[in-house]
Design an enzyme around this catalytic site. Structure first.
Site, PDB file in Angstrom:
ATOM      1  N   GLY A  48      70.289  58.175  85.085  1.00  0.00           N
ATOM      2  CA  GLY A  48      71.867  58.271  84.663  1.00  0.00           C
ATOM      3  C   GLY A  48      72.147  58.103  83.189  1.00  0.00           C
ATOM      4  O   GLY A  48      72.945  58.886  83.001  1.00  0.00           O
ATOM      5  N   GLU A 103      73.279  52.577  78.514  1.00  0.00           N
ATOM      6  CA  GLU A 103      73.647  52.696  79.912  1.00  0.00           C
ATOM      7  C   GLU A 103      74.804  53.725  80.001  1.00  0.00           C
ATOM      8  O   GLU A 103      75.617  53.930  78.951  1.00  0.00           O
ATOM      9  CB  GLU A 103      74.005  51.457  80.388  1.00  0.00           C
ATOM     10  CG  GLU A 103      72.999  50.572  81.021  1.00  0.00           C
ATOM     11  CD  GLU A 103      72.613  50.876  82.433  1.00  0.00           C
ATOM     12  OE1 GLU A 103      72.928  52.184  82.775  1.00  0.00           O
ATOM     13  OE2 GLU A 103      72.067  50.184  83.213  1.00  0.00           O
ATOM     14  N   ASP A 104      74.956  54.246  81.185  1.00  0.00           N
ATOM     15  CA  ASP A 104      75.983  55.248  81.732  1.00  0.00           C
ATOM     16  C   ASP A 104      77.262  54.433  81.876  1.00  0.00           C
ATOM     17  O   ASP A 104      78.197  54.552  81.404  1.00  0.00           O
ATOM     18  CB  ASP A 104      75.546  56.139  82.666  1.00  0.00           C
ATOM     19  CG  ASP A 104      74.769  55.485  83.946  1.00  0.00           C
ATOM     20  OD1 ASP A 104      74.663  54.145  83.623  1.00  0.00           O
ATOM     21  OD2 ASP A 104      74.384  56.459  84.768  1.00  0.00           O
ATOM     22  N   ASP A 107      78.915  48.575  86.751  1.00  0.00           N
ATOM     23  CA  ASP A 107      79.949  48.326  87.673  1.00  0.00           C
ATOM     24  C   ASP A 107      79.755  46.779  87.970  1.00  0.00           C
ATOM     25  O   ASP A 107      80.568  45.849  87.560  1.00  0.00           O
ATOM     26  CB  ASP A 107      79.495  49.235  89.031  1.00  0.00           C
ATOM     27  CG  ASP A 107      80.489  48.850  90.199  1.00  0.00           C
ATOM     28  OD1 ASP A 107      81.627  48.272  89.917  1.00  0.00           O
ATOM     29  OD2 ASP A 107      80.197  49.568  91.303  1.00  0.00           O
ATOM     30  N   VAL A 157      83.172  57.771  90.122  1.00  0.00           N
ATOM     31  CA  VAL A 157      83.027  59.067  88.952  1.00  0.00           C
ATOM     32  C   VAL A 157      81.675  59.693  88.955  1.00  0.00           C
ATOM     33  O   VAL A 157      80.757  59.148  89.211  1.00  0.00           O
ATOM     34  CB  VAL A 157      83.650  58.427  87.529  1.00  0.00           C
ATOM     35  CG1 VAL A 157      84.894  57.805  87.349  1.00  0.00           C
ATOM     36  CG2 VAL A 157      82.695  57.332  87.019  1.00  0.00           C
ATOM     37  N   ASP A 163      76.034  60.718  89.162  1.00  0.00           N
ATOM     38  CA  ASP A 163      75.792  61.376  90.305  1.00  0.00           C
ATOM     39  C   ASP A 163      76.453  61.084  91.434  1.00  0.00           C
ATOM     40  O   ASP A 163      76.802  59.906  91.663  1.00  0.00           O
ATOM     41  CB  ASP A 163      74.364  61.743  90.519  1.00  0.00           C
ATOM     42  CG  ASP A 163      73.764  60.379  91.510  1.00  0.00           C
ATOM     43  OD1 ASP A 163      73.603  59.043  90.795  1.00  0.00           O
ATOM     44  OD2 ASP A 163      72.981  60.658  92.488  1.00  0.00           O
ATOM     45  N   ARG A 169      75.308  65.599  87.951  1.00  0.00           N
ATOM     46  CA  ARG A 169      74.740  64.797  86.639  1.00  0.00           C
ATOM     47  C   ARG A 169      75.099  65.612  85.442  1.00  0.00           C
ATOM     48  O   ARG A 169      75.149  65.185  84.299  1.00  0.00           O
ATOM     49  CB  ARG A 169      73.230  64.387  86.720  1.00  0.00           C
ATOM     50  CG  ARG A 169      73.230  63.423  87.872  1.00  0.00           C
ATOM     51  CD  ARG A 169      71.684  62.699  87.189  1.00  0.00           C
ATOM     52  NE  ARG A 169      70.990  62.089  88.702  1.00  0.00           N
ATOM     53  CZ  ARG A 169      71.120  60.908  88.835  1.00  0.00           C
ATOM     54  NH1 ARG A 169      71.866  60.029  87.989  1.00  0.00           N
ATOM     55  NH2 ARG A 169      70.756  60.175  90.018  1.00  0.00           N
TER      56      ARG A 169
END
Ligand code: IMP
Length: 183
Positions: A48, A103-104, A107, A157, A163, A169
């Protein structure tokens, strides 16, 4: 893949390519100031973080090294448990280094908490976190996130590295998925 098919799968664009790039530029200026005179290693978690890593690194007008880890977290269904296995470790010895985890999205932050503890145990000079996106649950996390691109609502999202079943992606923006994709 035909681009029009991708567009049909998307509901709302949450962040445009322009917004993402502008914010990464702002974060890069902060990072340059904070790490002035220090050596810096960006650590990304596959897959990610690939886009954030590439664009953040290119926004930084200074020397920077990059390294990657691949990890898999055991969870029930879609919830991560924080129990993690390393599939690919860093190539770099991080003893005495300044590490910035790139990081992407965060959560629950469970995976990240594990990663921070794991990297800290290797004797680095510092470990900080930069994430493009942060969901509301992450704010309950014990781990301090120094650089946050955008706080977003608790929605699934895709795009810009994120993804759904290994797709989307490669989008330049971040969007919500249309219901027909997962219904
Ligand atoms: P955490 O341990 O709950 O913070 O999980 C973070 C990981 O879950 C991210 O690195 C993503 O791979 C995945 N994830 C969480 N939210 C989303 C989302 O909205 N879209 C795509 N992947 C997500």
């Amino acid at each position: 893949m035909d681009d029009s098919h991708v567009k049909q799968d998307l509901d709302q664009t949450l962040l445009s390519e322009d917004q993402i790039q502008r914010r990464l530029g702002e974060l890069a200026r902060q990072i340059e100031a904070d790490y002035d005179g220090k050596d810096l290693l960006l650590v990304g978690v596959l897959k990610g973080a690939v886009m954030v890593m590439a664009d953040l690194a290119r926004s930084l007008e200074r020397h920077v090294s990059m390294d990657w880890m691949a990890i898999s977290s055991y969870g029930s269904g879609t919830t991560s448990s924080g129990v993690v296995r390393i599939l690919k470790d860093l190539d770099t010895d991080i003893t005495g280094r300044h590490v910035l985890i790139t990081e992407d999205i965060i959560d629950t932050g469970l995976t990240l908490s594990w990663l921070v503890a794991n990297l800290r145990s290797r004797g680095p000079e510092s470990v900080n976190i930069c994430t493009l996106l942060r969901k509301p649950d992450a704010q309950r996390m014990a781990v301090d996130v120094r650089y946050v691109g955008f706080d977003i609502p608790d929605e699934f999202v895709v795009g810009y590295g994120l993804d759904y079943n290994e797709r989307y992606r490669n989008l330049r923006s971040v969007a919500t998925l249309a219901r027909h994709v997962y219904a």
